[in-house]
Design an enzyme around this catalytic site. Structure first.
Site, PDB file in Angstrom:
ATOM      1  N   HIS A  68      -1.836  -7.310   4.639  1.00  0.00           N
ATOM      2  CA  HIS A  68      -3.044  -7.159   3.833  1.00  0.00           C
ATOM      3  C   HIS A  68      -2.979  -8.234   2.740  1.00  0.00           C
ATOM      4  O   HIS A  68      -1.898  -8.575   2.281  1.00  0.00           O
ATOM      5  CB  HIS A  68      -2.993  -5.760   3.216  1.00  0.00           C
ATOM      6  CG  HIS A  68      -4.219  -5.310   2.495  1.00  0.00           C
ATOM      7  ND1 HIS A  68      -4.552  -5.755   1.248  1.00  0.00           N
ATOM      8  CD2 HIS A  68      -5.191  -4.420   2.854  1.00  0.00           C
ATOM      9  CE1 HIS A  68      -5.668  -5.160   0.853  1.00  0.00           C
ATOM     10  NE2 HIS A  68      -6.082  -4.345   1.811  1.00  0.00           N
ATOM     11  N   ASP A  93       5.117  -2.255   2.165  1.00  0.00           N
ATOM     12  CA  ASP A  93       3.788  -1.800   1.793  1.00  0.00           C
ATOM     13  C   ASP A  93       3.444  -0.611   2.697  1.00  0.00           C
ATOM     14  O   ASP A  93       3.175  -0.782   3.892  1.00  0.00           O
ATOM     15  CB  ASP A  93       2.803  -2.965   1.980  1.00  0.00           C
ATOM     16  CG  ASP A  93       1.341  -2.543   1.856  1.00  0.00           C
ATOM     17  OD1 ASP A  93       1.056  -1.341   1.724  1.00  0.00           O
ATOM     18  OD2 ASP A  93       0.482  -3.442   1.901  1.00  0.00           O
ATOM     19  N   GLN A 145      -0.725   2.093   4.447  1.00  0.00           N
ATOM     20  CA  GLN A 145      -1.355   2.538   5.679  1.00  0.00           C
ATOM     21  C   GLN A 145      -0.478   3.533   6.448  1.00  0.00           C
ATOM     22  O   GLN A 145      -0.930   4.176   7.374  1.00  0.00           O
ATOM     23  CB  GLN A 145      -1.637   1.309   6.555  1.00  0.00           C
ATOM     24  CG  GLN A 145      -2.787   1.457   7.492  1.00  0.00           C
ATOM     25  CD  GLN A 145      -4.074   1.830   6.781  1.00  0.00           C
ATOM     26  OE1 GLN A 145      -4.672   2.848   7.116  1.00  0.00           O
ATOM     27  NE2 GLN A 145      -4.506   1.045   5.804  1.00  0.00           N
ATOM     28  N   LYS A 166      -5.602   6.790   0.083  1.00  0.00           N
ATOM     29  CA  LYS A 166      -5.553   6.727   1.555  1.00  0.00           C
ATOM     30  C   LYS A 166      -4.912   7.980   2.135  1.00  0.00           C
ATOM     31  O   LYS A 166      -4.811   8.134   3.346  1.00  0.00           O
ATOM     32  CB  LYS A 166      -4.801   5.480   1.991  1.00  0.00           C
ATOM     33  CG  LYS A 166      -5.589   4.234   1.595  1.00  0.00           C
ATOM     34  CD  LYS A 166      -5.226   3.014   2.343  1.00  0.00           C
ATOM     35  CE  LYS A 166      -6.152   1.893   1.883  1.00  0.00           C
ATOM     36  NZ  LYS A 166      -5.656   0.576   2.212  1.00  0.00           N
ATOM     37  N   CYS A 176      -9.369  -7.407   4.879  1.00  0.00           N
ATOM     38  CA  CYS A 176      -8.398  -7.955   3.910  1.00  0.00           C
ATOM     39  C   CYS A 176      -7.164  -8.491   4.621  1.00  0.00           C
ATOM     40  O   CYS A 176      -6.043  -8.414   4.095  1.00  0.00           O
ATOM     41  CB  CYS A 176      -7.970  -6.931   2.865  1.00  0.00           C
ATOM     42  SG  CYS A 176      -9.301  -6.333   1.864  1.00  0.00           S
TER      43      CYS A 176
END
Ligand SMILES: *Cc1c(COP(=O)(O)O)cnc(C)c1O
Length: 412
Positions: free
Chosen positions: A129, A206, A209, A232, A370
């Site tokens: 991202h 990260d 997600q 999220k 993104c």
């Protein structure tokens, strides 16, 4: 306040009742919300927590002796402990509450500006991202460190043999997402972390997600930094977290200066507060932090195993159904993926498909998500992305398939 419904067996119709937004209409049709990879919907229990905070104990935290301030402080610190327990961090002071993933990554990148030297190397994956690319590019510009890219293959997986070749004693940092938001690929982060540690590099994962689908165990992973956003995973926007090993968090300088992050301030010298407050300058998103904790409780009450297995069924069903449409191509075909489907139909711009399916009440995302480097890799301007959550249904997928067929007829 209502307590959390215990969904002892996974019944999607029951779960859907927890989300008021799912009963609204869009353009006269029942909402089908398939933009979960951008943000998830909010259950009533989280909405109630927000209303309750502002209705009953809104106050600034950590410095008030009065009752409201103490109640707010307790609730906020309990939320930090919930987050700690959920991610299995060793200590709650290793959990820094941030405004989200982007803020958390920038905090770490900024910290490394005083550690990295010219010619040091940092590795980024091709699947990132923008928020896990741009801060590191800025860092490299500042420090003279060199950014190298772990390549991907046609399936949308990282090429680990190439990663092996990139690693050297010059590698100081590796940053990679746990799951790609654009393609849904689950990256082999255990392997990536182990190999990075062998050359002495730190790893930032990260998890924005991943956290809606699985529960990462930061100690088992032995990851140095892990970041996520509440919005999220059924929480509100504007709140997220950075997990960092104490050793690293003690080493990194503060990100922002201000109130809350100090121990003592004189014009000669300021000493910083201990972890986690050193990284939490200013009045934080108190309500958001509390609601983040409630969102985690809510998802745990449903159970991440049940969530993952249900979403996997949705993914398989939607993949099969969508592929029956002639000319439709799915990007991201790894065997290890979550419930994200990025696709295009030959000769049709993704934006046009998105616009037509919205008229039919269906929310999908179109564009580069993104993650422009991934689109460049496939040589496409973007995709249509349908991302499924545990509150979606097979009937909704049928509606999407019908809508895409209609769009195809209208546009070709
Ligand atoms: C959403 C997302 C981000 C950015 O999260 P923010 O909440 O906008 O800070 C970063 N990385 C991935 C993989 C994401 O899905």
């Amino acid at each position: 306040m209502k307590s959390i419904n215990q969904h002892t067996t996974f019944k999607v119709e029951e779960i859907r009742k927890d989300f008021p937004i799912l009963s609204r209409k869009v353009n006269g049709k029942p909402l089908v919300y398939f933009d979960n990879a951008a943000t998830s919907q909010t259950p009533q229990i989280v909405i109630d927590a927000i209303v309750n905070y502002y209705s009953n104990y809104n106050a600034n935290i950590h410095r008030g002796v009065h009752t409201l301030s103490q109640e707010a402080t307790d609730a906020y610190e309990q939320a930090r402990q919930k987050i700690q327990a959920h991610f299995n961090a060793k200590s709650s002071h290793e959990i820094i509450l941030t405004s989200g993933t982007t803020h958390a990554i920038n905090l770490v990148a900024n910290g490394f500006s005083s550690i990295l030297k010219q010619e040091d190397e940092v590795l980024v994956s091709a699947l990132e991202h923008h928020s896990n690319i741009v801060p590191w590019q800025m860092l490299c510009e500042q420090t003279g460190a060199i950014l190298k890219v772990i390549p991907m293959n046609q399936e949308g997986e990282l090429v680990i043999t190439e990663y092996d070749k990139l690693l050297s004693k010059n590698t100081k940092l590796v940053f990679v997402n746990h799951i790609s938001n654009a393609l849904g690929t689950i990256n082999p982060i255990e392997d990536i972390i182990n190999k990075a540690h062998k050359v002495g590099a730190a790893v930032l994962v990260d998890g924005a997600q991943a956290c809606p689908h699985i529960t990462p165990d930061v100690q088992a992973l032995d990851v140095d930094f892990y970041v996520a956003s509440a919005h999220k995973m059924c929480g509100p926007t504007g709140i997220g977290m950075l997990y960092g090993k104490s050793r690293w968090l003690n080493k990194l300088p503060p990100y922002q200066g201000g109130g809350e992050m100090i121990e003592e301030v004189t014009f000669k010298k300021t000493t910083y507060a201990d972890l986690p407050y050193k990284f939490e300058a200013g009045t934080p998103n108190i309500c958001g932090g509390i609601a983040f904790g409630v969102a985690i409780d809510y998802m745990n009450a449903i159970g991440f195993d049940a969530i993952a297995s249900y979403e996997n069924k949705l993914l398989n069903y939607a993949t099969k159904k969508l592929l029956e449409i002639e000319g439709l191509k799915i990007y991201g075909t790894s065997k290890n993926k979550t419930s994200v489907i990025s696709f295009n139909i030959e000769g049709i711009h993704p934006y046009d498909i998105g616009t037509i399916v919205d008229k039919l009440g269906i929310a999908v995302r179109t564009g580069h998500h993104c993650a422009q480097p991934i689109m460049d890799f496939y040589d496409i301007p973007g995709t249509v992305r349908a991302s499924f959550s545990f509150y979606n249904t097979k009937e909704e997928i049928d509606a999407l398939v019908e809508a895409v067929k209609k769009a195809k007829t209208m546009l070709s």
